[in-house]
Design an enzyme around this catalytic site. Structure first.
Site, PDB file in Angstrom:
ATOM      1  N   ASN A   1      -2.828   5.691  -2.400  1.00 51.79           N
ATOM      2  CA  ASN A   1      -3.014   5.988  -3.780  1.00 51.79           C
ATOM      3  C   ASN A   1      -4.609   5.855  -3.690  1.00 51.79           C
ATOM      4  O   ASN A   1      -5.256   4.595  -3.692  1.00 51.79           O
ATOM      5  CB  ASN A   1      -2.367   5.008  -4.744  1.00 51.79           C
ATOM      6  CG  ASN A   1      -3.042   5.404  -6.252  1.00 51.79           C
ATOM      7  OD1 ASN A   1      -4.378   5.607  -6.390  1.00 51.79           O
ATOM      8  ND2 ASN A   1      -2.296   5.180  -7.237  1.00 51.79           N
TER       9      ASN A   1
ATOM     10  N   GLU B   1      -3.268  10.071  -7.278  1.00 53.38           N
ATOM     11  CA  GLU B   1      -4.199   9.630  -8.168  1.00 53.38           C
ATOM     12  C   GLU B   1      -5.456  10.206  -7.780  1.00 53.38           C
ATOM     13  O   GLU B   1      -6.650   9.779  -7.768  1.00 53.38           O
ATOM     14  CB  GLU B   1      -4.512   8.101  -8.682  1.00 53.38           C
ATOM     15  CG  GLU B   1      -3.494   7.650  -9.408  1.00 53.38           C
ATOM     16  CD  GLU B   1      -4.126   6.271 -10.232  1.00 53.38           C
ATOM     17  OE1 GLU B   1      -4.490   6.581 -11.496  1.00 53.38           O
ATOM     18  OE2 GLU B   1      -3.901   5.395  -9.688  1.00 53.38           O
TER      19      GLU B   1
ATOM     20  N   ASP C   1       2.953   6.166  -4.493  1.00 54.32           N
ATOM     21  CA  ASP C   1       2.816   4.841  -5.544  1.00 54.32           C
ATOM     22  C   ASP C   1       3.977   5.245  -6.547  1.00 54.32           C
ATOM     23  O   ASP C   1       3.948   5.758  -7.402  1.00 54.32           O
ATOM     24  CB  ASP C   1       1.311   5.001  -6.291  1.00 54.32           C
ATOM     25  CG  ASP C   1       1.352   3.949  -7.402  1.00 54.32           C
ATOM     26  OD1 ASP C   1       2.250   2.977  -7.414  1.00 54.32           O
ATOM     27  OD2 ASP C   1       0.290   3.871  -7.859  1.00 54.32           O
TER      28      ASP C   1
ATOM     29  N   ASN D   1       4.952   2.438  -8.473  1.00 53.74           N
ATOM     30  CA  ASN D   1       4.543   1.639  -9.747  1.00 53.74           C
ATOM     31  C   ASN D   1       5.944   0.789  -9.970  1.00 53.74           C
ATOM     32  O   ASN D   1       6.164   0.545 -10.969  1.00 53.74           O
ATOM     33  CB  ASN D   1       4.148   2.193 -10.757  1.00 53.74           C
ATOM     34  CG  ASN D   1       2.793   2.561 -10.904  1.00 53.74           C
ATOM     35  OD1 ASN D   1       1.978   1.619 -10.577  1.00 53.74           O
ATOM     36  ND2 ASN D   1       2.233   3.676 -11.051  1.00 53.74           N
TER      37      ASN D   1
ATOM     38  N   ASP E   1       3.621   0.588  -3.303  1.00 52.80           N
ATOM     39  CA  ASP E   1       3.499   1.520  -2.497  1.00 52.80           C
ATOM     40  C   ASP E   1       4.543   1.727  -1.417  1.00 52.80           C
ATOM     41  O   ASP E   1       4.556   0.680  -0.440  1.00 52.80           O
ATOM     42  CB  ASP E   1       2.038   1.704  -2.044  1.00 52.80           C
ATOM     43  CG  ASP E   1       0.951   1.889  -2.862  1.00 52.80           C
ATOM     44  OD1 ASP E   1       0.493   2.814  -3.619  1.00 52.80           O
ATOM     45  OD2 ASP E   1       0.539   0.770  -3.525  1.00 52.80           O
TER      46      ASP E   1
ATOM     47  N   ASP F   1      -7.982   0.457  -5.229  1.00 51.00           N
ATOM     48  CA  ASP F   1      -7.278  -0.858  -5.453  1.00 51.00           C
ATOM     49  C   ASP F   1      -6.016  -0.829  -4.751  1.00 51.00           C
ATOM     50  O   ASP F   1      -5.186  -1.945  -4.801  1.00 51.00           O
ATOM     51  CB  ASP F   1      -7.154  -1.155  -7.105  1.00 51.00           C
ATOM     52  CG  ASP F   1      -6.417   0.048  -7.782  1.00 51.00           C
ATOM     53  OD1 ASP F   1      -6.436   1.204  -7.449  1.00 51.00           O
ATOM     54  OD2 ASP F   1      -5.913  -0.171  -8.877  1.00 51.00           O
ATOM     55  N   HIS F   2      -5.410   0.281  -4.005  1.00 53.44           N
ATOM     56  CA  HIS F   2      -4.395   0.354  -3.114  1.00 53.44           C
ATOM     57  C   HIS F   2      -4.922   0.515  -1.686  1.00 53.44           C
ATOM     58  O   HIS F   2      -5.753   0.926  -1.503  1.00 53.44           O
ATOM     59  CB  HIS F   2      -3.502   1.665  -3.473  1.00 53.44           C
ATOM     60  CG  HIS F   2      -2.950   1.725  -4.901  1.00 53.44           C
ATOM     61  ND1 HIS F   2      -1.533   1.521  -5.133  1.00 53.44           N
ATOM     62  CD2 HIS F   2      -3.607   1.826  -6.014  1.00 53.44           C
ATOM     63  CE1 HIS F   2      -1.350   1.560  -6.436  1.00 53.44           C
ATOM     64  NE2 HIS F   2      -2.665   1.676  -7.131  1.00 53.44           N
TER      65      HIS F   2
END
Length: 254
Positions: free
Chosen positions: A7, A34, A145, A147, A216, A245-246
């Protein structure tokens, strides 16, 4: 065969990071989530010199998925069959006889919210879609991802996140139902160190303080379990300047 997922939280903002990472790691397949860009604005030309073909399914400013491959991806499908959704979250294709399903599962915002209800509906339709795909394919990799943190071991502070979005019982139940179709969480097929995560909030110095989650995932079908040699997380890009941020997650198949 090396298959990876990342991501990137905006492909144009992270283009140099992704290009550098590809040159160092040389995956056969890299799925992105994303991407946050319309298809006509995706930086395709940046990846051709690196030896990658790109299939994209994006939209302006939000969501968006892409698959980068060294050889052509075939049988490409976008979205979830039978589910009308204006959010670009799934792209599927076959590579070397393996069905690659790249997913960006909705975040859900907070338990009980409208966005959480959408996440539950989305997972229901995705589950049904997988049931259909399993009738035609044995070798399947679902990655992206999700989530959803599969278990408390995947959360830096389980008590803090108990019953909250990403860690709620409803979300984990849907993930377990997907696993129940015959998939395995590849990361847990191997002995791993403690406190290994794939996502850290930008706030509160979360990465430096190891306040992360493993959301992830790379799920593999039963037919691929014997071929899975390694499953791991590459934290290196998260420590770079202006990172996603991943972190990338990877598997290696024999």
């Amino acid at each position: 065969m090396k298959i990876a997922s990342w991501n990137v939280n905006g492909i144009r903002a992270r283009l140099d990071h992704v290009s550098d990472w590809l040159q160092i790691n040389q995956p056969d397949v890299l799925t992105l989530q994303e991407t946050k860009v319309m298809d006509e604005m995706f930086p395709l030309d940046a990846f051709k010199p690196l030896g990658y073909q790109v299939n994209i399914y994006g939209q302006k400013s939000y969501n968006g998925v892409a698959v980068l491959t060294k050889k052509p991806l075939t049988e490409i499908k976008k979205g979830i069959s039978g589910f009308k959704d204006d959010q670009t979250r799934v792209i599927t294709g076959t590579y070397n006889g393996v069905l690659i399903i790249n997913v960006y599962v909705p975040n859900g915002q907070s338990v009980g919210s409208e966005k959480f209800d959408y996440k539950m509906r989305w997972l229901k339709h995705f589950y049904a879609y997988l049931q259909t795909l399993l009738k035609a394919h044995q070798k399947i990799v679902i990655l992206g991802d999700f989530n959803i943190a599969p278990a408390d071991i995947d959360v830096h502070d389980p008590e803090l996140w108990k019953n909250k979005v990403l860690c709620s019982e409803n979300e984990r139940e849907w993930l377990n139902q997907i696993l129940g179709l015959g998939f395995a969480d590849s990361f847990r097929l191997f002995e791993q160190q403690e406190r290994l995560y794939s996502w850290w909030d930008y706030r509160a110095a979360a990465y430096r303080r190891k306040m992360g989650m493993r959301i992830d995932l790379i799920l593999i079908s039963e037919a691929l379990k014997k071929d899975c040699m390694k499953s791991y997380i590459d934290e290196t890009p998260r420590g770079q300047d202006k990172p996603s941020d991943h972190a990338p997650v990877l598997i290696e198949l024999s």
